[in-house]
Design a protein around this motif. Structure first.
Motif, short mmCIF file in Angstrom:
data_model
loop_
_atom_site.label_atom_id
_atom_site.label_comp_id
_atom_site.label_asym_id
_atom_site.label_seq_id
_atom_site.Cartn_x
_atom_site.Cartn_y
_atom_site.Cartn_z
N GLN A 23 0.85 -1.19 0.00
CA GLN A 23 0.00 0.00 0.00
C GLN A 23 0.88 1.23 0.00
N THR A 24 1.33 1.60 -1.16
CA THR A 24 2.18 2.77 -1.24
C THR A 24 1.32 4.01 -1.48
N ALA A 25 1.74 5.11 -0.91
CA ALA A 25 1.00 6.36 -1.06
C ALA A 25 1.16 6.86 -2.49
N TYR A 29 1.41 12.32 -1.86
CA TYR A 29 0.66 12.04 -0.63
C TYR A 29 1.54 11.23 0.31
N ARG A 30 1.22 11.28 1.60
CA ARG A 30 1.86 10.40 2.57
C ARG A 30 0.78 9.55 3.20
N GLN A 31 1.18 8.43 3.73
CA GLN A 31 0.23 7.52 4.38
C GLN A 31 -0.43 8.24 5.55
N ASP A 34 -3.80 4.31 8.93
CA ASP A 34 -4.11 3.08 8.21
C ASP A 34 -5.50 2.61 8.63
N TYR A 49 -4.73 8.69 2.64
CA TYR A 49 -3.47 9.33 2.32
C TYR A 49 -3.68 10.82 2.48
N ARG A 50 -2.61 11.53 2.82
CA ARG A 50 -2.74 12.94 3.16
C ARG A 50 -1.72 13.77 2.41
N ARG A 51 -2.16 14.96 1.96
CA ARG A 51 -1.28 15.95 1.34
C ARG A 51 -1.80 17.31 1.80
N ASP A 130 -8.67 11.72 9.96
CA ASP A 130 -7.21 11.87 9.93
C ASP A 130 -6.75 13.19 10.54
#
Length: 175
Positions: A23-25, A29-31, A34, A49-51, A130
């Motif tokens: 599960q790569t971002a 984005y970063r993880q 989860d 995922y977050r940016r 998140d």
């Protein structure tokens, strides 16, 4: 499946979950936190995922966008539904977050694909995804059958925006 452990804080507890290696971002984005993955016969929340102020939710195998939302400090799983006027909680989820589902006024009537249902108006003090939050959200609690709580327009309209693109659903939180 191998992966790394990730630790995050949920109000009142610290949770560690394995992050699967596959599960790569997406780029940029970063993880995020989860989320549980698809289990046979059940709708489960998808990876976040977050940016910046954006949260990306990937669609599940059935194409639905499922997300765990902290409602008044309790995790509730929602299916994103732009056809739902309000956030709609199942009776079970309402009880879990401390609403007296049996004592509510079920004066709203909705026509659904499965027929009419009655619902009670409520206001949710706090909804968080998140780490981002929206307060004082208009919602309803259903009296009839509903398989999963719905993240409707009374929440989505409070965001800076949202869009569905090739990577998934992007929720844009106000700064």
């Amino acid at each position: 499946m191998s992966g790394a452990d990730e630790t995050f804080t949920v109000p009142g507890s610290v949770v560690t979950r394995a992050v699967p290696a596959d599960q790569t971002a997406p780029q940029g984005y970063r993880q995020g936190l989860d989320q549980p993955q698809e289990e046979e016969g059940q709708l489960q929340a998808q990876a976040l995922y977050r940016r910046g102020d954006d949260v990306l939710v990937r669609p599940g195998p059935q194409g639905h966008f499922m997300v765990d939302v902290g409602v008044n400090g309790i995790a509730v799983q929602f299916m994103v539904d732009t056809g739902a006027t309000r956030v709609t909680l199942t009776g079970e989820d309402a009880r879990r977050i401390g609403l007296p589902a049996g004592a509510l006024d079920y004066s709203y009537r909705y026509e659904t694909a499965n027929g009419p249902i009655h619902a009670a108006p409520v206001t949710l003090r706090d909804m968080r995804i998140d780490g981002f939050g929206i307060t004082e959200v208009d919602a309803t609690v259903t009296q009839g059958p509903l398989g999963v709580s719905l993240l409707g327009m009374s929440f989505l309209n409070r965001l800076s925006g949202y869009e569905v693109g090739p990577q998934g659903l992007v929720l844009k939180f106000p700064e």
